[in-house]
Write an enzyme that holds these catalytic residues in place. Structure first.
Site, PDB file in Angstrom:
ATOM      1  N   ASN A 129       0.811  -1.220   0.000  1.00  0.00           N
ATOM      2  CA  ASN A 129       0.000   0.000   0.000  1.00  0.00           C
ATOM      3  C   ASN A 129       0.849   1.276   0.000  1.00  0.00           C
ATOM      4  OD1 ASN A 129       0.687  -0.685   2.698  1.00  0.00           O
ATOM      5  ND2 ASN A 129      -0.980   0.561   3.504  1.00  0.00           N
ATOM      6  N   GLU A 227       3.541  -3.713  12.391  1.00  0.00           N
ATOM      7  CA  GLU A 227       2.572  -2.639  12.132  1.00  0.00           C
ATOM      8  C   GLU A 227       1.463  -3.280  11.322  1.00  0.00           C
ATOM      9  OE1 GLU A 227       0.227  -0.337  10.730  1.00  0.00           O
ATOM     10  OE2 GLU A 227       1.741   0.308   9.285  1.00  0.00           O
ATOM     11  N   CYS A 261      -3.797   1.655   6.571  1.00  0.00           N
ATOM     12  CA  CYS A 261      -4.187   1.118   7.871  1.00  0.00           C
ATOM     13  C   CYS A 261      -4.639   2.212   8.830  1.00  0.00           C
ATOM     14  CB  CYS A 261      -3.049   0.316   8.479  1.00  0.00           C
ATOM     15  SG  CYS A 261      -1.464   1.169   8.453  1.00  0.00           S
ATOM     16  N   GLU A 430       7.733   2.667  15.451  1.00  0.00           N
ATOM     17  CA  GLU A 430       8.653   3.057  14.403  1.00  0.00           C
ATOM     18  C   GLU A 430       8.720   4.580  14.359  1.00  0.00           C
ATOM     19  OE1 GLU A 430       8.606   0.104  10.860  1.00  0.00           O
ATOM     20  OE2 GLU A 430       6.507   0.305  11.443  1.00  0.00           O
TER      21      GLU A 430
END
Length: 454
Positions: A129, A227, A261, A430
């Site tokens: 994505n 993630e 997301c 992150e």
């Protein structure tokens, strides 16, 4: 061989060899050899090379962006931003190389210091994505901390990753320090996860796959950052600027065709403002320009694949009320901007991650009801809160179980602030000021001052 299709036309763009377990094994051996020299290099030299890498990426922004448009169907503006984000991440990480400090801790009878040492070889499994920036989220700080990186891009989007590896060599990074291995998840991905020479895995993707990777890492107690999915709320209180909230809502879930997301796909609106909000939202949705992603005017492009298109369609069944925008017909994986109304709060489209340009609008009664609805999924990645009441904004920010929240905006990701999720949205963080330390081990050393003379 992997086939790369243009999502806007369904035309074959390229074929790329798929890595085997033997390829992974050989790449790990090469990476381990390269990493020793890289870790031993002076911090200033590592920083200088990373800044040079950032400069080379900057020289190729347009090329990388056009490649992203072709393989991922991203709008040209988004793709340019993504290539620029890779540059910025490398620059930001380079600035941390010479600031990766240990500590001196007061202890009786001696001196105690901590040393931050690189892990070794890091495996990065990137999604389709946002192929460039998410790969760089891990690659840049891992390299800066003294590690080698093996990147496995998604099967559908390997081209930008391969080009970034070429640019790394052009910038002067040591050979084999940063390698890209296109391949399938069950073959190349599994081999990377299970390889004993890989010290850490960074995975971005579905919660289902993330759980599987987590289980396989457990056998080696392998370091892991995940993630994963999201079903993020966009909470609009009646005291908010309703016009601004309605105007901002479309691109909060339509950016990248909803394949994000962090997409705010659960729009929660206080009941007294519900009708007004929908009246303002409808024309904003209908005016979204969907089409050729290489056209500067396009706001939303296609979905990534036929499989993803079929998945999105499965959630928008006949008989559901809502607001529909327009999308091209003919070749390409197109789905129109869609807002569903009148659905039960526990309907699949209201609680499951669709990963497409579809949102639901649900009414709530009061602050407690809003928080209940916001937390009524297994995810906890991001969300937005719209209100003029500062106290309410702070209370809601503390009550919503998510790692990244915005008040009166939809911002989620900045490379200089931490990013990650609660619950089944992920593990670890992150980006941000501590990004490099996530790729190090902390060693504690005590030096006695009371023992025999050295």
């Amino acid at each position: 061989m992997l086939q790369v299709l243009n999502p806007a036309t369904e035309e074959l763009v390229a074929t790329v060899p798929a890595a085997t377990p033997a390829d992974v094994d050989a790449a790990v051996a090469r990476a381990a050899a390269a990493q020793h020299g890289w870790a031993a290099a002076a911090p200033a030299d590592r920083a200088r090379l990373l800044r040079r890498y950032a400069a080379v990426v900057d020289e190729h922004i347009e090329e990388l962006a056009r490649l992203e448009v072709t393989e991922a169907g991203h709008t040209l503006g988004n793709a340019r931003w993504e290539a620029g984000n890779v540059r910025d991440l490398l620059d930001f990480a380079a600035g941390g190389v010479e600031r990766l400090n240990g500590r001196q801790i007061p202890v009786p009878g001696g001196l105690d210091i901590t040393i931050l040492e690189p892990l070794g070889v890091v495996g990065v499994i990137a999604p389709w994505n946002f192929p460039m920036p998410i790969a760089a989220w891990a690659t840049a700080p891992a390299l800066a901390a003294g590690n080698a990186v093996i990147l496995k891009p998604a099967e559908t989007t390997p081209l930008t990753a391969l080009r970034l590896a070429e640019l790394a060599l052009e910038a002067g990074l040591p050979e084999h320090l940063f390698q890209v291995l296109p391949g399938t998840g069950p073959v190349a991905g599994n081999a990377l996860v299970e390889h004993p020479g890989v010290a850490k895995i960074v995975f971005t993707g579905s919660t289902e796959v993330g759980k599987s990777i987590m289980a396989r890492c457990a056998g080696q107690v392998k370091r892991l950052t995940l993630e994963l999915g999201g079903k993020s709320p966009n909470i609009v209180f009646a005291d908010a600027d309703i016009e601004a909230a309605a105007a901002a809502a479309p691109m909060s879930f339509l950016d990248n065709s909803g394949q994000d997301c962090c997409a705010r796909t659960r729009i929660l609106v206080q009941r007294s403002a519900y009708d007004r909000f929908l009246a303002l939202l409808a024309p904003a949705i209908e005016e979204i320009v969907v089409g050729d992603p290489s056209d500067e005017r396009t706001q939303m492009g296609p979905l990534i694949s036929r499989a993803q298109l079929d998945r999105v369609r499965s959630y928008v069944t006949d008989g559901l009320d809502g607001i529909r925008g327009k999308a091209p017909e003919g070749p390409g994986f197109w789905f129109p901007p869609t807002v569903l109304t009148g659905v039960p709060e526990d309907a699949p489209c209201a609680v499951e991650e669709i990963f497409g340009p579809v949102a639901v609008v649900l009414p709530f009664d009061d602050e407690a009801d809003a928080i209940r609805l916001a937390n009524a999924t297994p995810y906890g990645l991001s969300g937005s809160i719209w209100t003029r009441d500062v106290g309410r904004a702070l209370r809601a920010s503390r009550a919503v179980r998510a790692g990244n929240l915005s008040v009166n905006s939809h911002s989620s990701v900045r490379y200089w602030t931490p990013f990650g999720g609660y619950r089944q949205s992920g593990l670890g963080r992150e980006l941000g000021p501590d990004a490099l330390t996530a790729f190090t081990e902390t060693k504690n050393v005590f030096i006695s001052t009371e023992g025999p003379a050295l």
